[in-house]
Write a protein that holds these residues in place. Structure first.
Motif, PDB file in Angstrom:
ATOM      1  N   LEU A  23       0.902  -1.195   0.027  1.00  0.00           N
ATOM      2  CA  LEU A  23       0.134   0.002  -0.074  1.00  0.00           C
ATOM      3  C   LEU A  23       0.810   1.201   0.065  1.00  0.00           C
ATOM      4  O   LEU A  23       0.523   2.333  -0.532  1.00  0.00           O
ATOM      5  N   ALA A  24       1.943   1.122   0.761  1.00  0.00           N
ATOM      6  CA  ALA A  24       2.727   2.479   0.757  1.00  0.00           C
ATOM      7  C   ALA A  24       3.506   2.617  -0.674  1.00  0.00           C
ATOM      8  O   ALA A  24       3.698   3.841  -1.115  1.00  0.00           O
ATOM      9  N   LEU A  25       3.726   1.447  -1.338  1.00  0.00           N
ATOM     10  CA  LEU A  25       4.199   1.678  -2.780  1.00  0.00           C
ATOM     11  C   LEU A  25       3.295   2.402  -3.691  1.00  0.00           C
ATOM     12  O   LEU A  25       3.516   3.127  -4.414  1.00  0.00           O
ATOM     13  N   VAL A  26       1.862   1.810  -3.454  1.00  0.00           N
ATOM     14  CA  VAL A  26       1.053   2.462  -4.582  1.00  0.00           C
ATOM     15  C   VAL A  26       0.729   3.963  -4.078  1.00  0.00           C
ATOM     16  O   VAL A  26       0.759   4.646  -4.851  1.00  0.00           O
ATOM     17  N   GLY A  27       0.714   4.028  -2.703  1.00  0.00           N
ATOM     18  CA  GLY A  27       0.422   5.628  -2.208  1.00  0.00           C
ATOM     19  C   GLY A  27       1.689   6.541  -2.849  1.00  0.00           C
ATOM     20  O   GLY A  27       1.362   7.565  -3.278  1.00  0.00           O
ATOM     21  N   ALA A  28       2.876   5.834  -2.366  1.00  0.00           N
ATOM     22  CA  ALA A  28       3.958   6.871  -2.965  1.00  0.00           C
ATOM     23  C   ALA A  28       3.980   7.061  -4.614  1.00  0.00           C
ATOM     24  O   ALA A  28       4.293   8.432  -4.901  1.00  0.00           O
TER      25      ALA A  28
END
Length: 237
Positions: A23-28
């Motif tokens: 989720l952090a990957l997608v958010g960034a």
């Protein structure tokens, strides 16, 4: 053998850490994309060709950071990730890697012939990055050849495979995680290739009892893919 090659068990909470990191990957990546779109809209200029590299780099950096922090909080040490020394057995990679790639290629061609699948054209963003300034070429190589394989090997060959080994057994776990690895690559023809090459990565990881086995194959695979893209672009220039 009914359990993973690595002694530390993988729990559902460890997989939750992987989910949060994804989720952090997608958010960034989305944040960078929105920022660049906003800037280009205000400045009235075209989208920069290095956007893909920047999005991927930001995404992978965010995912790696979140995953490292969460696993560390759960008591994981670097040795638990499975990057054990290969020793003299590592020399077998000299023949194992090309053999794995040839088998994967032959089976992918066979499946494509039977199903009518055709490889999709390389994305414009990747092509533009490779033909742009040298710094972005180097950034592309760093992201695609190092960060991507590193995170994917930890995710699929250590966490997912380590979790499913104790749930469904080694054989089913190996096949299941390889299929999952293929599915995340979305494009049908690429799914077939990544499933087969992912299976080889899993087998090398198990045989060497180290993530270095699968990681080495992963890097060579991505290197050849990049070289193929560059040659195709050069031929069409």
């Amino acid at each position: 053998m009914t359990h993973t090659w690595n002694p530390r068990p993988v729990t559902s909470r460890d997989l939750a850490a992987l989910l949060y990191s994804a989720l952090a990957l997608v958010g960034a990546a989305v944040s960078v994309a929105l920022l660049i779109v906003a800037l280009t809209h205000v400045l009235d200029v075209s989208t920069p060709p290095w956007l893909g590299v920047l999005m991927a780099a930001a995404g992978y950096a965010a995912q790696f950071t979140v995953l490292a922090v969460l696993l560390r909080r759960r008591g994981w040490a670097f040795s638990d990730l499975g990057f054990h020394r290969l020793g003299t057995r590592g020399w077998h990679l000299v023949w194992q890697i090309p053999t794995s790639l040839l088998i994967s290629l032959a089976l992918t061609v066979l499946v494509a012939a039977l199903t009518g699948l055709t490889p999709e054209d390389a994305s414009t963003s990747n092509g533009e990055v490779l033909t742009s300034a040298v710094p972005w070429q180097l950034a592309f190589i760093l992201v695609y050849l190092l960060l991507g394989p590193l995170i994917e090997e930890i995710a699929f060959r250590r966490l997912f495979m380590g979790f499913f080994d104790r749930k469904v057994g080694v054989l089913t776990s190996t096949i299941l995680t390889s299929v999952l690895f293929g599915l995340v690559h979305i494009i049908p023809a690429v799914i077939v290739w990544c499933t087969l090459s992912g299976l080889c990565m899993a087998l090398l990881t198990r045989w060497h009892k180290s993530l270095w086995g699968g990681f080495a194959l992963h890097m060579v695979n991505n290197s050849l893919a990049s070289a193929g893209l560059i040659m195709a672009m050069a031929a069409g220039a």
